[in-house]
Design a protein around this motif. Structure first.
Motif, PDB file in Angstrom:
ATOM      1  N   ARG A 185     -19.059  13.686  13.336  1.00 16.39           N
ATOM      2  CA  ARG A 185     -20.259  12.864  13.156  1.00 16.39           C
ATOM      3  C   ARG A 185     -20.732  12.295  14.488  1.00 16.39           C
ATOM      4  O   ARG A 185     -21.933  12.049  14.685  1.00 16.39           O
ATOM      5  N   TYR A 186     -19.813  12.076  15.415  1.00 16.64           N
ATOM      6  CA  TYR A 186     -20.154  11.647  16.769  1.00 16.64           C
ATOM      7  C   TYR A 186     -20.972  12.730  17.460  1.00 16.64           C
ATOM      8  O   TYR A 186     -22.008  12.453  18.093  1.00 16.64           O
ATOM      9  N   VAL A 210     -20.199   5.634  11.710  1.00 15.92           N
ATOM     10  CA  VAL A 210     -19.096   5.598  12.669  1.00 15.92           C
ATOM     11  C   VAL A 210     -19.426   6.491  13.863  1.00 15.92           C
ATOM     12  O   VAL A 210     -19.212   6.113  15.023  1.00 15.92           O
ATOM     13  N   GLY A 211     -19.955   7.689  13.572  1.00 15.44           N
ATOM     14  CA  GLY A 211     -20.338   8.599  14.652  1.00 15.44           C
ATOM     15  C   GLY A 211     -21.421   8.007  15.529  1.00 15.44           C
ATOM     16  O   GLY A 211     -21.374   8.120  16.767  1.00 15.44           O
ATOM     17  N   GLN A 212     -22.378   7.340  14.897  1.00 11.80           N
ATOM     18  CA  GLN A 212     -23.467   6.727  15.666  1.00 11.80           C
ATOM     19  C   GLN A 212     -22.952   5.598  16.560  1.00 11.80           C
ATOM     20  O   GLN A 212     -23.390   5.445  17.703  1.00 11.80           O
ATOM     21  N   GLN A 216     -23.093   5.352  20.606  1.00 11.20           N
ATOM     22  CA  GLN A 216     -23.680   4.200  21.280  1.00 11.20           C
ATOM     23  C   GLN A 216     -22.706   3.584  22.275  1.00 11.20           C
ATOM     24  O   GLN A 216     -23.098   3.148  23.366  1.00 11.20           O
ATOM     25  N   THR A 217     -21.425   3.574  21.929  1.00 10.53           N
ATOM     26  CA  THR A 217     -20.415   2.942  22.782  1.00 10.53           C
ATOM     27  C   THR A 217     -20.016   3.829  23.971  1.00 10.53           C
ATOM     28  O   THR A 217     -19.890   3.347  25.107  1.00 10.53           O
ATOM     29  N   TYR A 218     -19.826   5.123  23.701  1.00 16.65           N
ATOM     30  CA  TYR A 218     -19.264   6.011  24.721  1.00 16.65           C
ATOM     31  C   TYR A 218     -20.250   7.026  25.279  1.00 16.65           C
ATOM     32  O   TYR A 218     -19.924   7.731  26.251  1.00 16.65           O
ATOM     33  N   PRO A 232      -6.968   9.402  19.828  1.00 12.45           N
ATOM     34  CA  PRO A 232      -6.559   8.012  19.573  1.00 12.45           C
ATOM     35  C   PRO A 232      -7.710   7.015  19.640  1.00 12.45           C
ATOM     36  O   PRO A 232      -7.732   6.020  18.910  1.00 12.45           O
ATOM     37  N   VAL A 233      -8.680   7.308  20.536  1.00  8.35           N
ATOM     38  CA  VAL A 233      -9.832   6.418  20.669  1.00  8.35           C
ATOM     39  C   VAL A 233     -10.674   6.455  19.401  1.00  8.35           C
ATOM     40  O   VAL A 233     -11.041   5.415  18.828  1.00  8.35           O
ATOM     41  N   VAL A 234     -10.977   7.662  18.947  1.00 10.61           N
ATOM     42  CA  VAL A 234     -11.805   7.815  17.745  1.00 10.61           C
ATOM     43  C   VAL A 234     -11.054   7.333  16.508  1.00 10.61           C
ATOM     44  O   VAL A 234     -11.622   6.711  15.613  1.00 10.61           O
TER      45      VAL A 234
END
Length: 588
Positions: A185-186, A210-212, A216-218, A232-234
């Motif tokens: 989804r990211y 969650v993907g969005q 936005q964060t990364y 681990p991050v996801v």
């Protein structure tokens, strides 16, 4: 005021009197004698099995013993008659003044009537819901959530110190699948065409957000990392988002936990609680290396034809010893679960209650065996299994939800029919019985809808108070004055009224028994029964003026009936509060 406890002590005193007189052995255990409602209300107010359970160990005839007990009880001015029935049961008829005193006590105690002091002061840990943090909660999760929450409220009302716990299964393979699903989804959020969700990943729309958020964060940064780097991050981000969604779903049902315990914490921060648990069991010779016999019938998922590290579960009541390590050397789920329950015990909870789905029924014996082992017999685990819920809409089964991609979410059901309907209907069946939940039926305003029927009874009690205030504007309708009038009344008690009073008297006993059995559905049954009695009494008042709650030509009897309505209202409100259901003043 607990009428049954009061007269149970009176029966015990009669037995002690017989011991002092030499009619019963002095060392006879009289604790098995109980006082309960008679099977047939026509037989009296109370019944005791004292002679039936004590005659054999006392070496005497049950009926002869019953006659002696009854003679002692008959000397009590509160007891109008003590009658021996059948082979030795004793039925008691009470002075009606007892019920007037009880009514006074109920009114003064209000919704606190029935609250216990808790003879067992050990803290109780109730673990419930514990849904895998891989998506929204479905209706089946909701049943366990409502059951566990009501059980905690029941235990607390009965006088226990209760901790509400959620076990987050965030260390297994399923959360890695969640992470891969969220990463897809990211990529979609970055503008990539992902096509149909591959089999084995979670397809629901709930991961789109969650993907969005990851995008936005990364930004595109995660896309160029290897799976070992981004997983681990996801995973952490997805678990956090899923738990926030689960908490929000639970809050819609007014369910909150005291503790959220992470499975990963068992092996975090340089500690390995699972290894420590295995080492403790091994030091006590409760672990050995061996082979398990091939299971008969259906294959056992734990069975492998190899030398394994096994827990001696059979020494503690299980059917077979259980493996703690997989073939790759990693821990089995069972090993982690043992360590988790050891943690509960070390945190000060010798009494543990787990609420599981019915599909975990085969796991009960091994977990109870493990708790016996790790607590050296000082701890106890009760597992309550909740059967599946079949969701219907006007008799037709509802199967699918676009949001989840696989099932109807709990939140969708709560949003459609409301928290009260969900909670009451989830508790209006015993937890281990299948449940049909009809989205149409639970919104009907009829006697066939149990939650409406009970809430309407509570609202009717409030309407009595409003009618009385209009009919007698100068009257003192305070609880204190109603309590005084109830105790001082000399009016004969009508049989229909007596039936209500007897049922009110049973409430503390119902609370105590339900808490002891860990069965909150008994409270749902009770409030429905007393609501039914109220509605029946109300209907009789239409034909018989003297039975009406408010009779404008008779202020005295009206205020006495208002006292009865107030007591019924308090009991229904108390029961609904345990169930987590609103007690409305009026129905709209």
């Amino acid at each position: 005021m607990n009428l049954f406890a009061t007269f149970e002590e009176r029966v015990a005193q009669a037995l002690r009197n017989l011991q002092q007189a030499g009619d019963l052995p002095g060392d006879l255990d009289i604790s098995r004698a109980v006082v309960e409602p008679p099977r047939d209300p026509a037989h009296g107010d109370l019944a005791t099995n004292a002679a039936m359970v004590l005659a054999k160990p006392a070496g005497t005839n049950p009926r002869a013993l019953a006659e002696k007990i009854a003679a002692d009880l008959a000397s009590d001015p509160r007891i109008v008659a003590a009658e021996v029935a059948g082979p030795g049961f004793i039925n008691l008829r009470l002075d009606p003044a007892i019920y007037r005193d009880m009514l006074r006590a109920v009114i003064l105690l209000g919704e606190e009537y029935g609250r216990g002091t808790g003879q067992d002061t050990r803290p109780v840990n109730v673990e419930y819901v514990s849904a895998n943090p891989t998506g929204p909660m479905h209706v089946g999760h909701g049943r366990g959530a409502v059951f566990g929450d009501a059980l905690c409220a029941l235990l607390a009302f009965a006088g226990h110190d209760v901790s509400r716990e959620y076990y987050i299964n965030d260390a297994g393979a399923q959360v890695d699948v969640l992470a891969r699903s969220a990463f897809l989804r990211y990529r979609e959020a970055l503008g990539e065409e992902i096509g149909e969700i591959p089999e084995g990943l979670y397809p629901g729309d709930y991961l789109v957000g969650v993907g969005q958020q990851l995008a936005q964060t990364y930004g595109p940064g995660l896309h160029d990392h290897t799976e070992a780097e981004w997983l681990p991050v996801v995973r952490d981000a997805a678990i956090e988002a899923m738990m926030a969604m689960i908490r929000d779903d639970l809050a819609a049902l007014d369910i909150r936990h005291d503790v959220f315990f992470s499975e990963r914490s068992l092996m975090a921060g340089g500690t390995d609680a699972v290894a420590a648990t295995i080492a403790d069991l091994r030091a006590r010779d409760l672990i050995y290396e061996g082979r398990l016999p091939r299971p008969k019938g259906a294959p056992d998922e734990d069975w492998e034809d190899r030398e394994q590290t096994l827990f001696r579960a059979t020494e503690f009541g299980d059917d077979v010893d259980r493996p703690l390590l997989k073939s790759d050397g990693s821990y089995t789920y069972f090993a982690a679960d043992i360590a988790y329950h050891r943690s509960k015990f070390e945190r000060g909870f010798p009494v543990m209650i787990d609420v599981w789905g019915a599909d975990h029924g085969g796991y009960v014996k091994r977990m109870q065996a493990a708790v016996k082992a790790i607590t050296r017999g000082e701890g106890a685990l009760d597992v309550k299994l909740c059967q599946m819920v079949r969701l219907l809409r006007d008799g037709e089964q509802v199967k699918m939800s676009k949001r989840s991609g696989e099932f109807v979410t709990l939140r969708e059901v709560v949003d459609e029919v409301g928290s009260d309907a969900v909670r009451f209907m989830m508790l209006y069946r015993k937890n281990d019985a299948p449940l049909d939940f009809d989205l149409v039926k639970v919104r009907e305003q009829s006697k066939d809808n149990p939650v409406f029927y009970v809430q309407y009874a509570h609202a009717r009690c409030h309407s009595v108070a409003r009618q009385a205030a209009e009919a007698f504007p100068q009257a003192d309708l305070s609880p204190e004055n109603l309590a005084t009038r109830a105790a001082a009344s000399q009016t004969a008690i009508d049989p229909a009224e007596l039936e209500l009073l007897r049922r009110i008297a049973q409430y503390p006993r119902i609370v105590e028994a339900a808490a002891k059995a860990h069965e909150p559905h008994r409270i749902a049954f009770f409030v429905h029964e007393i609501a039914s009695l109220l509605h029946q009494f109300w209907a009789k008042g239409k034909d018989s003026t003297h039975l009406r709650f408010v009779n404008q030509s008779d202020e005295e009897s009206s205020l006495e009936r208002l006292a009865l309505a107030y007591a019924i209202r308090c009991v229904i409100a108390s029961g609904l509060r345990i169930l987590g259901v609103a007690a409305p003043d009026e129905m709209r």
